[in-house]
Design a protein around this motif. Structure first.
Motif, PDB file in Angstrom:
ATOM      1  N   ALA A 105       4.784   8.110  -8.862  1.00  0.00           N
ATOM      2  CA  ALA A 105       3.537   7.473  -9.283  1.00  0.00           C
ATOM      3  C   ALA A 105       3.645   5.954  -9.156  1.00  0.00           C
ATOM      4  CB  ALA A 105       3.205   7.857 -10.720  1.00  0.00           C
ATOM      5  N   ILE A 106       4.762   5.393  -9.565  1.00  0.00           N
ATOM      6  CA  ILE A 106       4.964   3.943  -9.464  1.00  0.00           C
ATOM      7  C   ILE A 106       5.042   3.508  -8.002  1.00  0.00           C
ATOM      8  CG2 ILE A 106       6.571   2.056  -9.963  1.00  0.00           C
ATOM      9  CD1 ILE A 106       7.230   3.400 -12.588  1.00  0.00           C
ATOM     10  N   SER A 107       5.654   4.340  -7.160  1.00  0.00           N
ATOM     11  CA  SER A 107       5.784   3.968  -5.748  1.00  0.00           C
ATOM     12  C   SER A 107       4.436   3.920  -5.039  1.00  0.00           C
ATOM     13  CB  SER A 107       6.714   4.952  -5.027  1.00  0.00           C
ATOM     14  OG  SER A 107       6.089   6.209  -4.839  1.00  0.00           O
ATOM     15  N   SER A 108       3.391   4.481  -5.654  1.00  0.00           N
ATOM     16  CA  SER A 108       2.048   4.470  -5.065  1.00  0.00           C
ATOM     17  C   SER A 108       1.218   3.266  -5.494  1.00  0.00           C
ATOM     18  CB  SER A 108       1.298   5.747  -5.463  1.00  0.00           C
ATOM     19  OG  SER A 108       1.963   6.889  -5.011  1.00  0.00           O
ATOM     20  N   ILE A 109       1.734   2.481  -6.420  1.00  0.00           N
ATOM     21  CA  ILE A 109       0.949   1.394  -7.001  1.00  0.00           C
ATOM     22  C   ILE A 109       0.647   0.305  -5.984  1.00  0.00           C
ATOM     23  CG2 ILE A 109       1.118  -0.548  -8.618  1.00  0.00           C
ATOM     24  CD1 ILE A 109       2.415   1.340 -10.606  1.00  0.00           C
ATOM     25  N   THR A 110      -0.600  -0.103  -5.976  1.00  0.00           N
ATOM     26  CA  THR A 110      -1.037  -1.264  -5.199  1.00  0.00           C
ATOM     27  C   THR A 110      -1.212  -2.427  -6.167  1.00  0.00           C
ATOM     28  OG1 THR A 110      -2.207   0.148  -3.621  1.00  0.00           O
ATOM     29  CG2 THR A 110      -2.807  -2.180  -3.654  1.00  0.00           C
ATOM     30  N   PRO A 111      -0.669  -3.588  -5.843  1.00  0.00           N
ATOM     31  CA  PRO A 111      -0.773  -4.733  -6.774  1.00  0.00           C
ATOM     32  C   PRO A 111      -2.198  -4.986  -7.230  1.00  0.00           C
ATOM     33  CG  PRO A 111       0.707  -5.256  -4.981  1.00  0.00           C
ATOM     34  CD  PRO A 111       0.081  -3.937  -4.631  1.00  0.00           C
ATOM     35  N   HIS A 112      -2.369  -5.168  -8.534  1.00  0.00           N
ATOM     36  CA  HIS A 112      -3.681  -5.396  -9.125  1.00  0.00           C
ATOM     37  C   HIS A 112      -3.470  -6.109 -10.453  1.00  0.00           C
ATOM     38  CE1 HIS A 112      -7.497  -4.412 -11.191  1.00  0.00           C
ATOM     39  NE2 HIS A 112      -8.002  -4.383  -9.985  1.00  0.00           N
ATOM     40  N   PRO A 113      -4.349  -7.034 -10.819  1.00  0.00           N
ATOM     41  CA  PRO A 113      -4.121  -7.812 -12.055  1.00  0.00           C
ATOM     42  C   PRO A 113      -4.220  -7.010 -13.339  1.00  0.00           C
ATOM     43  CG  PRO A 113      -6.251  -8.352 -11.079  1.00  0.00           C
ATOM     44  CD  PRO A 113      -5.514  -7.540 -10.067  1.00  0.00           C
ATOM     45  N   LYS A 114      -4.912  -5.856 -13.312  1.00  0.00           N
ATOM     46  CA  LYS A 114      -5.080  -5.067 -14.537  1.00  0.00           C
ATOM     47  C   LYS A 114      -4.761  -3.606 -14.237  1.00  0.00           C
ATOM     48  CE  LYS A 114      -8.735  -8.075 -16.378  1.00  0.00           C
ATOM     49  NZ  LYS A 114     -10.147  -8.146 -16.837  1.00  0.00           N
ATOM     50  N   LEU A 115      -3.486  -3.266 -14.314  1.00  0.00           N
ATOM     51  CA  LEU A 115      -3.107  -1.892 -14.023  1.00  0.00           C
ATOM     52  C   LEU A 115      -2.165  -1.358 -15.087  1.00  0.00           C
ATOM     53  CD1 LEU A 115       0.017  -1.652 -12.688  1.00  0.00           C
ATOM     54  CD2 LEU A 115      -1.156  -2.790 -10.794  1.00  0.00           C
ATOM     55  N   SER A 116      -2.264  -0.057 -15.303  1.00  0.00           N
ATOM     56  CA  SER A 116      -1.446   0.609 -16.298  1.00  0.00           C
ATOM     57  C   SER A 116      -1.080   1.997 -15.799  1.00  0.00           C
ATOM     58  CB  SER A 116      -2.190   0.703 -17.632  1.00  0.00           C
ATOM     59  OG  SER A 116      -1.349   1.186 -18.653  1.00  0.00           O
ATOM     60  N   LEU A 117       0.064   2.482 -16.242  1.00  0.00           N
ATOM     61  CA  LEU A 117       0.544   3.811 -15.875  1.00  0.00           C
ATOM     62  C   LEU A 117       0.307   4.761 -17.039  1.00  0.00           C
ATOM     63  CD1 LEU A 117       2.243   5.384 -13.653  1.00  0.00           C
ATOM     64  CD2 LEU A 117       4.223   4.893 -15.110  1.00  0.00           C
ATOM     65  N   ILE A 118      -0.391   5.877 -16.778  1.00  0.00           N
ATOM     66  CA  ILE A 118      -0.567   6.909 -17.793  1.00  0.00           C
ATOM     67  C   ILE A 118       0.589   7.888 -17.650  1.00  0.00           C
ATOM     68  CG2 ILE A 118      -1.990   8.837 -18.559  1.00  0.00           C
ATOM     69  CD1 ILE A 118      -4.436   7.303 -17.734  1.00  0.00           C
ATOM     70  N   SER A 119       1.500   7.854 -18.595  1.00  0.00           N
ATOM     71  CA  SER A 119       2.696   8.677 -18.514  1.00  0.00           C
ATOM     72  C   SER A 119       3.132   9.096 -19.908  1.00  0.00           C
ATOM     73  CB  SER A 119       3.830   7.896 -17.824  1.00  0.00           C
ATOM     74  OG  SER A 119       5.017   8.649 -17.805  1.00  0.00           O
ATOM     75  N   LEU A 120       3.535  10.351 -20.047  1.00  0.00           N
ATOM     76  CA  LEU A 120       3.983  10.852 -21.337  1.00  0.00           C
ATOM     77  C   LEU A 120       5.498  10.757 -21.506  1.00  0.00           C
ATOM     78  CD1 LEU A 120       1.762  14.022 -21.923  1.00  0.00           C
ATOM     79  CD2 LEU A 120       1.331  11.643 -22.541  1.00  0.00           C
ATOM     80  N   TYR A 121       6.198  10.274 -20.462  1.00  0.00           N
ATOM     81  CA  TYR A 121       7.643  10.191 -20.618  1.00  0.00           C
ATOM     82  C   TYR A 121       8.226   8.828 -20.243  1.00  0.00           C
ATOM     83  CZ  TYR A 121       8.491  10.702 -15.583  1.00  0.00           C
ATOM     84  OH  TYR A 121       8.529  10.501 -14.235  1.00  0.00           O
TER      85      TYR A 121
END
Length: 261
Positions: A105-121
């Motif tokens: 999921a992190i490897s798919s991230i495109t730089p953006h000023p307001k981003l967050s990861l929804i993760s339970l672990y």
């Protein structure tokens, strides 16, 4: 704008297998809360493929199935299959080092000023990561992780335009001036705005209603969204205790249960 919020969905099939009864429900609540705030949600198809391959109980033939719930989670999300090399920056002056991040999921991230990861672990924190494209090309990115409603609320409130409370003549102010038969606003306009800033929706549906608990008056305050107009206004009023069971969703009462004692 709300659309400036970007969430990346981290689907971990191993975490699901260890907790199949609640994992997808928790993810669904978080994603629905993001959608309610007009945020954009992304997911990686590789994670979904791994999820489907390793989880044998994802039958989609009936509404209450986990497979159908997964489909609902992804229904309005956008697939993001780009892969970059990300490293966690462990800063310690001259002993600083980088740790490779293997989370898809992190490897798919495109730089953006307001981003967050929804993760339970993933650990709930804001951390600095490095997107490395070559020996000479790299970019610093700040990423926030949310694994529960409380942290998601805090992050959204910190990053969205301020909600605007609209004082309605129908509900009055400070318990006075409301129309006959209508629920009154027991607090002031200023207090109502403060309650609105931190209000939450019913986690089980995408209703355009928000709720908070007024400690002074010992009851709930309910807010209604006035429509997708430039003002993005909300009006609100208090709910009588005898009306809680019919008017206040169970999820909201559970969320504020410590205040109800």
């Amino acid at each position: 704008m709300y659309e400036d919020l970007h969430f990346y969905l981290d689907l971990n099939w191993e975490h699901y297998v260890s907790n199949p009864s609640t994992y997808l429900k928790q993810i669904y609540q978080l994603v629905q809360f993001a959608y309610l705030h007009k945020a954009t949600v992304f997911y990686n198809q590789s994670q979904v493929d791994d999820f489907n391959k390793n989880c044998t109980d994802l039958d989609t033939n009936f509404i209450q199935s986990n497979g159908n719930l997964l489909s609902l989670i992804l229904d309005d999300a956008i697939v993001k299959n780009t892969h970059s090399f990300f490293f966690d920056v462990n800063f310690a002056q001259e002993n600083t080092f980088l740790t490779p991040l293997k989370n898809i999921a992190i490897s798919s991230i495109t730089p953006h000023p307001k981003l967050s990861l929804i993760s339970l672990y993933e650990k709930e924190e804001t951390k600095t990561i490095l997107n490395v494209r070559s020996n000479f090309e790299f970019e610093k990115i700040q990423i926030n992780s949310c694994g529960e409603i409380k942290s998601l609320i805090e992050w959204i409130i910190a990053n969205i335009p301020k909600r605007k409370f609209n004082l309605s003549a129908k509900h009055g102010e400070n318990g006075a001036g409301h129309w006959k038969g209508e629920s009154p606003l027991l607090c002031s306009f200023i207090d109502a705005q403060n309650f609105l800033d931190n209000a939450i929706p019913d986690f089980n549906k995408s209703a355009k209603q928000l709720y908070n608990f007024d400690d002074r008056h010992k009851t709930f305050i309910e807010f209604y969204y006035e429509g997708d107009n430039p003002q993005r206004q909300w009006h609100g009023f208090h709910i009588k205790k005898e009306e809680w069971e019919n008017r206040i969703p169970k999820s909201i009462r559970n969320y504020f249960k410590n205040k109800l004692k």
